[in-house]
Write a protein that holds these residues in place. Structure first.
Motif, mmCIF file in Angstrom:
data_model
loop_
_atom_site.group_PDB
_atom_site.id
_atom_site.type_symbol
_atom_site.label_atom_id
_atom_site.label_comp_id
_atom_site.label_asym_id
_atom_site.label_seq_id
_atom_site.Cartn_x
_atom_site.Cartn_y
_atom_site.Cartn_z
ATOM 1 N N VAL A 133 5.833 1.618 -8.166
ATOM 2 C CA VAL A 133 5.364 3.026 -7.585
ATOM 3 C C VAL A 133 5.872 4.052 -8.255
ATOM 4 O O VAL A 133 4.788 4.903 -8.922
ATOM 5 C CB VAL A 133 5.725 2.855 -6.311
ATOM 6 C CG1 VAL A 133 5.054 4.220 -5.598
ATOM 7 C CG2 VAL A 133 4.910 1.707 -5.423
ATOM 8 N N ALA A 134 7.092 4.163 -8.635
ATOM 9 C CA ALA A 134 7.661 5.357 -9.528
ATOM 10 C C ALA A 134 7.027 5.499 -10.921
ATOM 11 O O ALA A 134 6.483 6.330 -11.221
ATOM 12 C CB ALA A 134 8.958 5.106 -9.541
ATOM 13 N N SER A 135 6.696 4.134 -11.489
ATOM 14 C CA SER A 135 6.173 4.334 -12.711
ATOM 15 C C SER A 135 4.748 4.639 -12.974
ATOM 16 O O SER A 135 4.114 5.181 -13.595
ATOM 17 C CB SER A 135 6.260 2.827 -13.537
ATOM 18 O OG SER A 135 7.366 2.263 -13.348
ATOM 19 N N MET A 136 3.997 4.237 -11.840
ATOM 20 C CA MET A 136 2.570 4.360 -11.687
ATOM 21 C C MET A 136 2.082 5.834 -11.066
ATOM 22 O O MET A 136 0.942 6.523 -11.168
ATOM 23 C CB MET A 136 1.779 3.230 -11.058
ATOM 24 C CG MET A 136 1.828 3.417 -9.417
ATOM 25 S SD MET A 136 0.858 2.370 -8.585
ATOM 26 C CE MET A 136 1.703 1.130 -8.790
ATOM 27 N N LYS A 137 3.016 6.524 -10.421
ATOM 28 C CA LYS A 137 2.772 7.673 -9.637
ATOM 29 C C LYS A 137 2.013 8.847 -10.528
ATOM 30 O O LYS A 137 1.069 9.421 -9.961
ATOM 31 C CB LYS A 137 4.315 8.441 -9.089
ATOM 32 C CG LYS A 137 4.301 8.010 -7.590
ATOM 33 C CD LYS A 137 5.155 8.813 -6.893
ATOM 34 C CE LYS A 137 4.610 9.953 -6.357
ATOM 35 N NZ LYS A 137 5.654 10.841 -5.606
ATOM 36 N N GLN A 138 2.400 9.164 -11.865
ATOM 37 C CA GLN A 138 1.704 9.986 -12.685
ATOM 38 C C GLN A 138 0.304 9.743 -12.895
ATOM 39 O O GLN A 138 -0.537 10.522 -13.252
ATOM 40 C CB GLN A 138 2.497 10.329 -13.833
ATOM 41 C CG GLN A 138 2.826 8.746 -14.711
ATOM 42 C CD GLN A 138 3.335 9.068 -16.148
ATOM 43 O OE1 GLN A 138 3.051 9.929 -16.810
ATOM 44 N NE2 GLN A 138 4.255 8.020 -16.303
#
Ligand SMILES: NC(=O)c1ccc[n+]([C@@H]2O[C@H](COP(=O)([O-])OP(=O)(O)OC[C@H]3O[C@@H](n4cnc5c(N)ncnc54)[C@H](O)[C@@H]3O)[C@@H](O)[C@H]2O)c1
Length: 445
Positions: A133-138
């Motif tokens: 989730v952190a990697s895809m947030k952007q």
């Protein structure tokens, strides 16, 4: 107000079940969406392939570049019936494996199929979900629907929601949608079951549920609308119901053995022609899901003893069987061949398989242990015999670890010739059909 929403959800749940088959044509005729499946493992890859076959444009996003390249070349990384031919048809056309998260920005639906293991203290590990989730947030944007499909501890979907809403532009239920829709396939049958097993759609709000449901309706499968926590619990209860049943069967085996009786005949006596029967047969019950899922529910309620007791029983079976062997013959310096290493029949997945626990227990008896499994050519740590008769050559003990079909059709005359004269068989699965857990090969073949 909340009760009206719930009432609406209950009603729509029934309607979805009833009409989903009829809606199929109408829905598949609409323009197909773009989907990102994050995690191209045992759950993610078959799901991605089915969606790609249905005409969605699908990005399977993994973290291992070599593996995604191989998938793009048409090589399935594991056994899954029907998957290789679909992969050949869709690769480079509607399916693209990649490690590049930026594709997420193009997608209408993002499905997380990441691993959710437990750690050495039996605590659920969130890190794969958290990191993804952190990697895809952007790359997330208004209008998208995020579907969590891994098996999770109750409350995880809300945890993901809080991660999403830390970004002020995403308002879940208003301009971004989030649901928990658990995977319920059995490994090896994923392709067939994705299209037939009714889908639980646990929206964090009514609108999110509807959005996630759209995707599954396009596959043409029945859907059941509910809330996120109910779906999280329903998935865990599904698995634990099976696990507890197997634990009961294993405990019955131990109880019967205490009276020098074999459980297979007793289970037949219970079940035959009796509608209230249904007692399960014993076995080496484990695997990456059943082994861990109970621990997803006990952190808040330490008195959930039924799960822990079932875990204790199921995990003790290799030791129970090895003790029975020890009571039958002197094991030290003898050869044992373990037939079957996968955690269940007709698959190549060895994660949390009890065959390896049995191997350790047999090594502790100072036995020489040979391993065989028709679906495994090699293993990172252990030597696996390719030819079954070579594996059995000179064996004093045959230990059936997995009930693969191949073992039911062995040439038993040939087996008798190559094993030692007083060879003992330990067959908790009854693959040899004797109804005995432990027996002397020469008494039956
Ligand atoms: N295997 C089954 O039959 C089954 C059935 C139902 C539910 N489940 C549940 O589904 C989930 C997935 O299970 P699985 O068996 O597919 O596990 P898996 O380990 O085969 O697949 C998970 C994949 O996610 C990848 N991954 C991890 N972090 C990533 C990241 N940050 N970005 C991209 N990819 C990443 C891993 O490399 C791996 O390939 C688990 O929660 C499991 O309990 C599994």
């Amino acid at each position: 107000m909340e009760s009206i929403v719930l009432l609406f959800e209950r009603v729509s749940f029934k309607i979805s079940l009833f009409f989903s088959g009829h809606d199929m044509k109408k829905n598949t005729s609409k323009k197909n969406s773009t989907v990102a499946v994050i995690g191209v493992g045992r759950v993610g890859l078959p799901l991605a392939l089915i969606l790609a076959e249905k005409g969605f444009t699908v990005y399977g996003i993994g973290r291992n570049e070599k593996k995604t390249e191989q998938v793009n070349e048409g090589i399935m990384p594991f056994m899954e019936k029907g998957a290789p031919s679909i992969l050949r048809r869709v690769k480079g056309k509607t399916f693209f494996a990649t490690v590049d998260y930026s594709h997420v920005v193009k997608c209408d639906f993002i499905i997380l199929t990441l691993g959710t293991p437990i750690d050495e203290n039996m605590n659920p590990v969130f890190s794969q979900i958290h990191d993804a989730v952190a990697s895809m947030k952007q790359f997330l944007r208004p209008g998208q629907t995020l579907i969590l499909r891994s098996t999770v501890t109750p409350g995880t979907t809300k945890y993901v929601r809080s991660m999403l809403e830390a970004d002020k532009s995403l308002k879940v239920g208003i301009n971004f949608f989030l649901a928990f829709c658990p995977e319920r396939i059995a490994e090896g049958k994923a392709i067939e079951e994705i299209e037939t097993v009714p889908q639980m759609i646990g929206g964090v709000d009514a609108k999110s549920g509807k959005k996630a449901e759209e995707l599954f309706k396009k596959i043409g499968v029945a859907t059941m609308l509910t809330d996120d926590v109910s779906a999280e619990l329903a998935k865990l209860f599904t698995n634990m119901y099976r696990y507890i049943n197997f634990a009961m069967a294993n405990e019955f085996m131990i109880l019967a053995d205490n009276y020098h009786k074999d459980i297979h005949e007793i289970v037949d006596l219970v079940n035959f022609g009796y509608t209230r029967g249904g007692v399960s047969l014993p076995g080496l019950t484990a695997g990456p899901c059943l082994f861990k899922d109970g621990f997803f529910m006990i952190s808040d309620l330490p008195f959930a003893d039924l799960f822990l007791t079932s875990w204790k029983i199921n995990e003790s079976i290799p030791h129970f069987l090895v003790k029975k062997l020890r009571d039958t013959m002197v094991l030290a310096n003898k050869k044992v061949t373990i037939l079957g290493l996968a955690f269940k029949a007709e698959i190549d997945d060895v994660r949390a398989s009890l065959s390896f626990k049995a191997r350790k227990a047999l090594l502790r008896e100072r036995m020489e242990v040979a391993l065989h499994d028709p679906y495994l050519k090699n293993h990172s740590e252990h030597r696996i015999e390719k030819d079954i008769y070579q594996a059995l050559d000179g064996a004093n003990v045959i230990f059936v670890g997995t009930n693969h079909k191949e073992y039911k059709h062995l040439d038993m005359k040939r087996v008798r010739k190559i094993v030692k004269k007083n060879c003992i068989v330990c067959d908790v699965w009854n693959v040899f059909g004797t109804g005995k857990i432990i027996f002397s090969l020469s008494d039956y073949f």
